[in-house]
Design a protein around this motif. Structure first.
Motif, PDB file in Angstrom:
ATOM      1  N   LEU A 135      11.579  -2.241  11.159  1.00 35.32           N
ATOM      2  CA  LEU A 135      11.551  -1.050   9.815  1.00 35.32           C
ATOM      3  C   LEU A 135      12.817   0.092  10.691  1.00 35.32           C
ATOM      4  O   LEU A 135      12.016   0.694  11.009  1.00 35.32           O
ATOM      5  CB  LEU A 135      10.722  -1.219   9.231  1.00 35.32           C
ATOM      6  N   GLY A 136      13.887   0.280   9.494  1.00 31.23           N
ATOM      7  CA  GLY A 136      14.534   1.555   9.566  1.00 31.23           C
ATOM      8  C   GLY A 136      14.149   2.358   7.549  1.00 31.23           C
ATOM      9  O   GLY A 136      13.907   1.654   6.903  1.00 31.23           O
ATOM     10  N   GLY A 137      15.191   3.375   8.242  1.00 28.78           N
ATOM     11  CA  GLY A 137      15.697   3.987   6.684  1.00 28.78           C
ATOM     12  C   GLY A 137      13.836   4.890   6.192  1.00 28.78           C
ATOM     13  O   GLY A 137      13.474   5.288   7.107  1.00 28.78           O
ATOM     14  N   ARG A 138      14.182   4.275   4.396  1.00 33.47           N
ATOM     15  CA  ARG A 138      12.792   4.838   3.777  1.00 33.47           C
ATOM     16  C   ARG A 138      11.786   4.192   4.110  1.00 33.47           C
ATOM     17  O   ARG A 138      10.815   5.155   4.522  1.00 33.47           O
ATOM     18  CB  ARG A 138      13.505   4.115   2.513  1.00 33.47           C
ATOM     19  N   LEU A 139      11.539   2.551   4.732  1.00 32.51           N
ATOM     20  CA  LEU A 139      10.522   1.925   5.134  1.00 32.51           C
ATOM     21  C   LEU A 139      10.268   3.085   6.644  1.00 32.51           C
ATOM     22  O   LEU A 139       8.634   2.523   6.302  1.00 32.51           O
ATOM     23  CB  LEU A 139      10.740   0.731   4.973  1.00 32.51           C
TER      24      LEU A 139
ATOM     25  N   ALA B 198       8.745   6.184   5.705  1.00 36.93           N
ATOM     26  CA  ALA B 198       7.359   5.727   5.292  1.00 36.93           C
ATOM     27  C   ALA B 198       5.862   5.869   6.253  1.00 36.93           C
ATOM     28  O   ALA B 198       5.097   6.254   5.743  1.00 36.93           O
ATOM     29  CB  ALA B 198       7.746   5.369   4.192  1.00 36.93           C
ATOM     30  N   PHE B 199       6.710   5.174   6.905  1.00 34.59           N
ATOM     31  CA  PHE B 199       4.960   3.964   7.714  1.00 34.59           C
ATOM     32  C   PHE B 199       5.052   5.358   8.357  1.00 34.59           C
ATOM     33  O   PHE B 199       4.111   5.349   9.125  1.00 34.59           O
ATOM     34  CB  PHE B 199       5.354   2.861   8.768  1.00 34.59           C
ATOM     35  N   ARG B 200       5.764   5.612   9.151  1.00 32.70           N
ATOM     36  CA  ARG B 200       5.687   6.784   9.764  1.00 32.70           C
ATOM     37  C   ARG B 200       4.377   8.239   9.805  1.00 32.70           C
ATOM     38  O   ARG B 200       4.033   8.340  10.361  1.00 32.70           O
ATOM     39  CB  ARG B 200       7.021   7.568  10.723  1.00 32.70           C
TER      40      ARG B 200
ATOM     41  N   HIS C  25       0.601  -1.477   0.382  1.00 31.59           N
ATOM     42  CA  HIS C  25       0.380  -0.021   0.028  1.00 31.59           C
ATOM     43  C   HIS C  25       1.060   1.605   0.080  1.00 31.59           C
ATOM     44  O   HIS C  25       0.367   2.279  -0.130  1.00 31.59           O
ATOM     45  CB  HIS C  25      -0.930  -0.171   1.650  1.00 31.59           C
ATOM     46  N   LEU C  26       2.034   1.349   0.336  1.00 29.73           N
ATOM     47  CA  LEU C  26       2.854   2.056   0.653  1.00 29.73           C
ATOM     48  C   LEU C  26       2.961   2.859  -1.634  1.00 29.73           C
ATOM     49  O   LEU C  26       3.404   3.960  -1.260  1.00 29.73           O
ATOM     50  CB  LEU C  26       4.463   2.328   1.057  1.00 29.73           C
ATOM     51  N   ASP C  27       3.263   2.417  -2.396  1.00 30.92           N
ATOM     52  CA  ASP C  27       3.364   2.720  -3.479  1.00 30.92           C
ATOM     53  C   ASP C  27       1.833   2.886  -3.982  1.00 30.92           C
ATOM     54  O   ASP C  27       1.905   2.874  -5.063  1.00 30.92           O
ATOM     55  CB  ASP C  27       4.155   2.025  -4.721  1.00 30.92           C
ATOM     56  N   GLN C  28       0.653   2.143  -3.419  1.00 30.08           N
ATOM     57  CA  GLN C  28      -0.842   2.481  -4.443  1.00 30.08           C
ATOM     58  C   GLN C  28      -1.511   3.825  -3.571  1.00 30.08           C
ATOM     59  O   GLN C  28      -2.760   3.939  -4.207  1.00 30.08           O
ATOM     60  CB  GLN C  28      -1.608   1.202  -3.592  1.00 30.08           C
TER      61      GLN C  28
END
Length: 278
Positions: A40-44, A47-49, A15-18
């Protein structure tokens, strides 16, 4: 949230891309498994945050093993609490089952429905609530083997809820699956659940292996008998927040939203009946 007719969707990495944070107003809340996101860290991670800042999220655990024989993993509980606190997630639920022994079994294993198991599991639920500093909900799970039972699943579930003083995540699809696999009345099970403890509802698709065996897959559209049982659930307990689970064979987001709108339709059509619960 419990008093309103809200519709939720399981949040998956796809869903991150949708859709972007702040979009999808037709979904009132999202659910995630902490195990899939808390490391998860970094970009993902960033993004989740962004999504948890823009939307209401709840959490559904996969691996606490409330019915397991080994002590609760205290470090894991600390990780879960840190995740919930970071993302300001108040609602947490777990499965009423075992999923570990000497190691993780990667499946939701049944536990015997006995008085001894009631007190054992309830103690672990109370400990979990203390460690997480939250009241939690337990989910009725789909099972394919009955062993050592001295009471029905409905009786066992009610007894655990009362002894632990926790809430219920009522999975309507699991009720239907078990009613076929074990030969009981699905509507009677729904009616036996205590309305005041039902925090929210899960609904999902399944796979029919044979006439008398259904597997809970979360990989298909919701079947018509499950929709009918959901309608009965609303008539019995009133409209409750309801979440669509889809973990495998993910269709386009637009198709998932069609199913969430079907949930909303049933919610809007619901008229509570007075029903005696345990």
């Amino acid at each position: 949230m419990k008093t309103s007719s809200q519709v939720g969707l399981g949040f998956r990495r796809e869903h991150l891309d949708q859709f972007q944070p702040g979009q999808l107003p037709q979904v009132d809340f999202f659910e995630v498994a902490p195990e899939n996101w808390m490391t998860l860290g970094g970009r993902l991670g960033k993004a989740f945050r962004a999504y948890t800042e823009a939307h209401r999220f709840i959490a559904h655990g996969l691996s606490l093993s409330l019915g397991g024989i080994t002590p609760l993993d205290q470090d894991f509980l600390k990780q879960i609490k840190a995740f919930l606190d970071l993302h300001q997630i108040e609602w947490f639920s777990e499965h009423l089952c075992a999923c570990s022994d000497a190691g993780h079994l990667y499946d939701l294993m049944p536990i015997p429905f006995t008085d001894e198991a009631v007190f054992y599991v309830a103690g672990r639920i109370r400990e979990t609530m203390e460690r997480l500093d939250r009241r939690i909900a337990i989910e009725n799970v789909s099972t394919y083997l009955a062993h050592g039972h001295t009471m029905s699943e409905a009786e066992f579930t009610c007894a655990v809820l009362a002894e632990a003083d926790c809430d219920l995540l009522l999975d309507v699809n699991n009720v239907y699956v078990n009613s076929i696999n074990h030969g009981f009345d699905a509507q009677a099970f729904i009616e036996a659940m205590p309305t005041e403890r039902v925090r929210y509802i899960h609904i999902a698709g399944h796979h029919r292996e044979t006439e008398h065996l259904i597997v809970d897959t979360h990989g298909a559209e919701v079947d018509e008998p499950v929709w009918a049982l959901l309608a009965h659930t609303y008539r019995t307990h009133g409209p409750l927040p309801t979440l669509l689970e889809r973990d495998f064979n993910l269709p386009p987001l637009a198709q998932l939203l069609q199913e969430t709108e079907t949930i909303r339709h049933y919610l809007q059509q619901s008229h509570p009946l007075s029903a005696e619960a345990c």
